[in-house]
Design an enzyme around this catalytic site. Structure first.
Site, mmCIF file in Angstrom:
data_model
loop_
_atom_site.group_PDB
_atom_site.id
_atom_site.type_symbol
_atom_site.label_atom_id
_atom_site.label_comp_id
_atom_site.label_asym_id
_atom_site.label_seq_id
_atom_site.Cartn_x
_atom_site.Cartn_y
_atom_site.Cartn_z
ATOM 1 N N ASN A 1 1.289 -0.816 0.184
ATOM 2 C CA ASN A 1 0.136 0.083 -0.146
ATOM 3 C C ASN A 1 1.605 1.577 -0.214
ATOM 4 O O ASN A 1 0.444 1.935 -0.490
ATOM 5 C CB ASN A 1 -0.803 0.016 1.294
ATOM 6 C CG ASN A 1 -1.556 1.278 1.094
ATOM 7 O OD1 ASN A 1 -2.167 1.394 0.971
ATOM 8 N ND2 ASN A 1 -1.370 2.098 2.295
ATOM 9 N N ASP B 1 0.090 -7.140 3.362
ATOM 10 C CA ASP B 1 0.074 -6.326 4.452
ATOM 11 C C ASP B 1 -0.847 -5.081 4.006
ATOM 12 O O ASP B 1 -0.749 -4.754 2.795
ATOM 13 C CB ASP B 1 0.812 -5.613 4.546
ATOM 14 C CG ASP B 1 0.839 -4.012 5.816
ATOM 15 O OD1 ASP B 1 0.632 -4.563 7.532
ATOM 16 O OD2 ASP B 1 0.623 -3.314 5.997
ATOM 17 N N GLU C 1 -3.039 -9.413 5.699
ATOM 18 C CA GLU C 1 -4.238 -8.261 6.516
ATOM 19 C C GLU C 1 -5.101 -7.510 5.822
ATOM 20 O O GLU C 1 -4.661 -7.025 5.615
ATOM 21 C CB GLU C 1 -2.935 -7.427 7.234
ATOM 22 C CG GLU C 1 -3.436 -6.565 8.249
ATOM 23 C CD GLU C 1 -2.924 -5.606 8.292
ATOM 24 O OE1 GLU C 1 -2.458 -5.248 10.039
ATOM 25 O OE2 GLU C 1 -2.237 -5.031 8.171
ATOM 26 N N HIS D 1 -6.125 -1.512 1.857
ATOM 27 C CA HIS D 1 -6.243 0.233 1.404
ATOM 28 C C HIS D 1 -5.814 0.002 0.461
ATOM 29 O O HIS D 1 -5.624 1.948 -0.166
ATOM 30 C CB HIS D 1 -5.702 0.873 2.831
ATOM 31 C CG HIS D 1 -6.243 0.124 3.947
ATOM 32 N ND1 HIS D 1 -7.639 0.596 4.392
ATOM 33 C CD2 HIS D 1 -5.500 -0.741 5.188
ATOM 34 C CE1 HIS D 1 -7.800 0.220 5.825
ATOM 35 N NE2 HIS D 1 -6.438 -0.634 6.154
ATOM 36 N N ASP E 1 1.125 7.097 0.384
ATOM 37 C CA ASP E 1 0.299 5.904 -0.275
ATOM 38 C C ASP E 1 1.297 5.799 -1.775
ATOM 39 O O ASP E 1 0.643 6.516 -2.621
ATOM 40 C CB ASP E 1 -1.296 5.871 -0.679
ATOM 41 C CG ASP E 1 -1.783 5.583 0.687
ATOM 42 O OD1 ASP E 1 -0.826 5.194 2.293
ATOM 43 O OD2 ASP E 1 -2.954 4.885 0.593
#
Length: 540
Positions: A148, A240, A281, A244, A210
């Site tokens: 991300n 991870d 995750e 997002h 990001d």
């Protein structure tokens, strides 16, 4: 930092970075962006086919595991020295928290180079040796990969800061003025540059901007970097923060369809290498991300806190735990706690040092479906270090021994962080010598999983919560195991009615438990001791 300072930094990173006034033709990137081809040949001897089915993992913070060179910081060579311990424990895989160079050195998730090893941990040659030695012991290795975001100190973000015309500007997410209405965990995720001329997006804060994962070049860079590790023989990844990766607006920012599609794309690449494993995750909708068409496995966030509550004897939590895998895929990754404080303190601290209830919590997630991830030190009852900020209480040096004030972790008098407060009683050396220790209980549970494949890979049937007693069956082929856990402090009994007719129940754990037999209708009432775990082999 002013624009002139940024220009000087860029010059140091890459003297001939750009060609032409339009910044259109990069001569040399400040890091390795070269495409990495797919190589099928394993750099190490492969593990048995299907190794991940029923595997139990250890999550390891390399910095906190074992120091081999006396600098007070754990490293790859130190981890290699402890592989025999992991093999004896019964671990079949290890997940390494970020091992790549990072801006923060400790947390590790602010990556500055996706194709290298943190110098304090060692070298790529050390990583290759770790893979070789782990596979010799039948242990797989997966690593954290941060899709991300990067670190603000990442060379490409430093280039992007130079202005809109820089070729790496579109590798990150920008707006001229900060959009209004955004709130991610109580903060506006848009951060101004020092000049104030633009704002960049950072889900996890200004120090971790990001990536723009709508940019094909960014996706291709990650794909090549994943291949970089897979070509070295790596067994898979923990991806991870996958929900997002794409934010659409201030309302639709979490778990967007585009993030799921990207997750599937990365999983497909990883699984194009034989016998590789992927776990994600995904705090948002983990059951969805565990599906084969998204990530294949995801951490069962929310279950861990209910298991802890069940271990305390809370009947509502026992019912939740009993029913969880009626709707959750068996590919879920389970845990009691991990490296993030949002998932809870160290188990020892959550249960107030109550070893009997600690063992009940461990048995629950090690005997239910899912791929269990033990957090390093959990297996010895390691406590957190009080008085530290953020996640630091969870990331202390591993308690290997009580002697010398160094805990067996390092020859240095100054390890990178204080040792666990209960190190004198709860260290690996002392626990190994005590048959009733937490460590030996973990060994017993992991041995049960290996000796009874139904406990590791079987279906989940007939879950039943009766007061403070939980029971369920695991079935694989002709093998069936019955698990009965009493979370109550008083003796009790449980009435079962979904066993095979006249089935014999033979004790698998503890070995001295009395045998029993169901009646012609598959019914049986079992007495259960207080705070106990009983596992039976069910023989029709």
């Amino acid at each position: 930092m002013g624009r002139a300072d940024l220009m000087r930094r860029a010059a140091l990173l890459s003297p001939l970075l750009l060609l032409g006034s339009a910044f259109s033709a990069p001569i040399a990137a400040p890091i390795d962006l070269s495409p990495v081809p797919h190589k099928m040949a394993r750099a190490v001897k492969p593990l048995p086919k299907g190794w991940s089915d029923g595997a139990a993992f250890m999550e390891i913070f390399v910095r906190g595991y074992q120091d081999s060179d006396g600098d007070g910081i754990g490293d790859m060579r130190g981890l290699i020295q402890r592989l025999d311990y992991l093999q004896a424990l019964g671990i079949q895989g290890i997940w390494l928290m970020p091992i790549s160079p990072s801006a923060d050195k400790d947390h590790g998730y602010a990556t500055t180079d996706y194709r290298g090893v943190e110098p304090q941990y060692g070298s790529l040659a050390d990583f290759d040796e770790l893979m070789l030695q782990a596979h010799k012991r039948g242990i797989a290795v997966i690593i954290d990969y941060v899709l991300n975001h990067s670190a603000a100190a990442h060379p490409l973000f430093q280039q992007a800061l130079l202005g809109p015309e820089n070729p790496y500007r579109d590798w990150f997410v920008w707006q001229q003025t900060a959009p209004e209405g955004w709130d991610i965990w109580g903060k506006n995720p848009w951060y101004a540059t020092e000049s104030g001329s633009a704002h960049y997006f950072g889900t996890f804060g200004p120090h971790m901007p990001d990536f723009n994962l709508r940019n094909p070049a960014v996706v291709d860079y990650h794909r090549s970097s994943l291949r970089f590790w897979l070509n070295r023989g790596l067994d898979g990844f923990r991806l991870d923060a996958v929900p997002h990766m794409i934010e659409n607006d201030a309302i639709n920012w979490n778990d967007q369809p585009e993030s799921r599609r990207l997750t599937q794309d990365f999983q497909t690449l990883i699984k194009s290498y034989p016998d590789r494993y992927t776990v994600c995750e995904a705090t948002a909708n983990p059951k969805v991300y565990a599906a084969a068409e998204v990530c294949g496995s995801a951490f069962a966030f929310g279950l861990e806190s209910q298991v802890i509550k069940a271990a305390r004897g809370e009947s509502g939590a026992i019912k939740f735990v009993a029913e969880y895998f009626l709707s959750a895929p068996p590919s879920m990754a389970t845990m009691l706690a991990n490296h993030d404080i949002f998932a809870g303190q160290r188990v020892w601290d959550q249960l107030g040092g109550d070893e009997a209830r600690y063992k009940l919590a461990a048995a629950t997630y090690l005997l239910q479906p899912g791929t269990p991830f033990i957090y390093y030190g959990e297996e010895i009852g390691m406590a957190g270090v009080a008085g530290l900020p953020g996640d630091e209480p969870l990331r202390a040096p591993m308690s290997w021994s009580a002697g010398g004030g160094k805990g067996g972790f390092s020859s240095s008098d100054k390890p990178f962080r204080s040792l666990a407060p209960n190190i004198v009683s709860h260290n690996a050396q002392t626990q190994q010598a005590d048959p009733a220790s937490i460590l030996n209980f973990y060994k017993a549970m992991l041995k049960l999983r290996k000796q009874n494949p139904a406990l590791a890979r079987g279906s989940y049937e007939a879950p039943y919560a009766q007061g403070q007693v939980l029971s369920f069956q695991r079935r694989l082929g002709k093998q069936t195991n019955l698990v009965v856990i009493n979370y109550g402090a008083e003796a009790s009994e449980i009435s079962l009615d979904k066993l095979p007719a006249r089935a014999k129940l033979i004790a698998a754990y503890p070995a001295q438990a009395a045998a029993a037999q169901s009646d012609a209708l598959g019914r049986l009432t079992l007495p259960v001791a207080p705070l106990s775990v009983n596992v039976y082999k069910v023989s029709p």
